[in-house]
Motif scaffolding. Structure first.
Motif, PDB file in Angstrom:
ATOM      1  N   TYR A  13      17.240  15.293  34.512  1.00 48.54           N
ATOM      2  CA  TYR A  13      18.374  14.996  35.389  1.00 48.54           C
ATOM      3  C   TYR A  13      18.850  16.267  36.067  1.00 48.54           C
ATOM      4  O   TYR A  13      18.878  17.329  35.427  1.00 48.54           O
ATOM      5  N   CYS A  14      19.287  16.167  37.337  1.00 48.01           N
ATOM      6  CA  CYS A  14      19.955  17.299  37.962  1.00 48.01           C
ATOM      7  C   CYS A  14      21.294  17.474  37.238  1.00 48.01           C
ATOM      8  O   CYS A  14      21.731  16.591  36.498  1.00 48.01           O
TER       9      CYS A  14
ATOM     10  N   GLU B 100      24.375  17.316  38.118  1.00 44.92           N
ATOM     11  CA  GLU B 100      25.395  16.302  38.412  1.00 44.92           C
ATOM     12  C   GLU B 100      25.081  14.984  37.709  1.00 44.92           C
ATOM     13  O   GLU B 100      25.937  14.403  37.039  1.00 44.92           O
ATOM     14  N   CYS B 101      23.839  14.510  37.813  1.00 48.33           N
ATOM     15  CA  CYS B 101      23.456  13.249  37.159  1.00 48.33           C
ATOM     16  C   CYS B 101      23.434  13.398  35.643  1.00 48.33           C
ATOM     17  O   CYS B 101      23.737  12.457  34.925  1.00 48.33           O
ATOM     18  N   TYR B 102      23.112  14.594  35.149  1.00 48.72           N
ATOM     19  CA  TYR B 102      23.117  14.829  33.707  1.00 48.72           C
ATOM     20  C   TYR B 102      24.512  14.576  33.140  1.00 48.72           C
ATOM     21  O   TYR B 102      24.675  13.905  32.134  1.00 48.72           O
TER      22      TYR B 102
ATOM     23  N   LYS C  72      27.030  12.879  34.684  1.00 46.77           N
ATOM     24  CA  LYS C  72      27.530  11.538  35.011  1.00 46.77           C
ATOM     25  C   LYS C  72      26.753  10.421  34.319  1.00 46.77           C
ATOM     26  O   LYS C  72      27.334   9.413  33.941  1.00 46.77           O
ATOM     27  N   VAL C  73      25.437  10.582  34.177  1.00 49.11           N
ATOM     28  CA  VAL C  73      24.589   9.503  33.664  1.00 49.11           C
ATOM     29  C   VAL C  73      23.939   9.870  32.334  1.00 49.11           C
ATOM     30  O   VAL C  73      24.041   9.120  31.367  1.00 49.11           O
TER      31      VAL C  73
ATOM     32  N   ASP D  19      22.244   7.615  28.757  1.00 51.13           N
ATOM     33  CA  ASP D  19      20.862   7.784  28.283  1.00 51.13           C
ATOM     34  C   ASP D  19      20.855   7.990  26.764  1.00 51.13           C
ATOM     35  O   ASP D  19      21.308   9.012  26.257  1.00 51.13           O
TER      36      ASP D  19
ATOM     37  N   CYS E 242      14.972  14.984  39.806  1.00 49.77           N
ATOM     38  CA  CYS E 242      15.904  14.201  38.999  1.00 49.77           C
ATOM     39  C   CYS E 242      15.423  12.762  38.898  1.00 49.77           C
ATOM     40  O   CYS E 242      15.031  12.157  39.898  1.00 49.77           O
TER      41      CYS E 242
ATOM     42  N   LYS F 296      17.219  10.220  38.264  1.00 53.58           N
ATOM     43  CA  LYS F 296      18.246   9.291  38.746  1.00 53.58           C
ATOM     44  C   LYS F 296      18.367   9.314  40.269  1.00 53.58           C
ATOM     45  O   LYS F 296      18.272   8.291  40.911  1.00 53.58           O
ATOM     46  N   CYS F 297      18.567  10.497  40.860  1.00 55.41           N
ATOM     47  CA  CYS F 297      18.822  10.572  42.312  1.00 55.41           C
ATOM     48  C   CYS F 297      17.617  11.083  43.105  1.00 55.41           C
ATOM     49  O   CYS F 297      17.678  11.178  44.328  1.00 55.41           O
TER      50      CYS F 297
END
Length: 53
Positions: free
Chosen positions: A7-8, A10-12, A14-15, A20, A40, A42-43
């Motif tokens: 994950y990048c 930001e996604c790490y 947030k998501v 996960d 990433c 996610k994005c």
């Protein structure tokens, strides 16, 4: 443990850390997050990504 999804940053936050299950399990085990150049999951942004081994 298999390598978790990358994950990048930001996604790490947030998501990855909230949704996960593999990332949550790695954090609970006290594993250290690794970084590498990648995409990433996610994005799909190509950047520095965070994952656990």
């Amino acid at each position: 443990m298999a390598k978790t999804s990358p994950y990048c940053s930001e996604c790490y936050n947030k998501v990855g850390r909230t949704q996960d299950a593999a990332v949550k399990a790695a954090e609970q085990e006290g594993k250290v997050p690794m970084t590498t150049q990648g995409t990433c999951s996610k994005c799909s942004q190509a950047t520095i990504v965070v994952y656990y081994e």
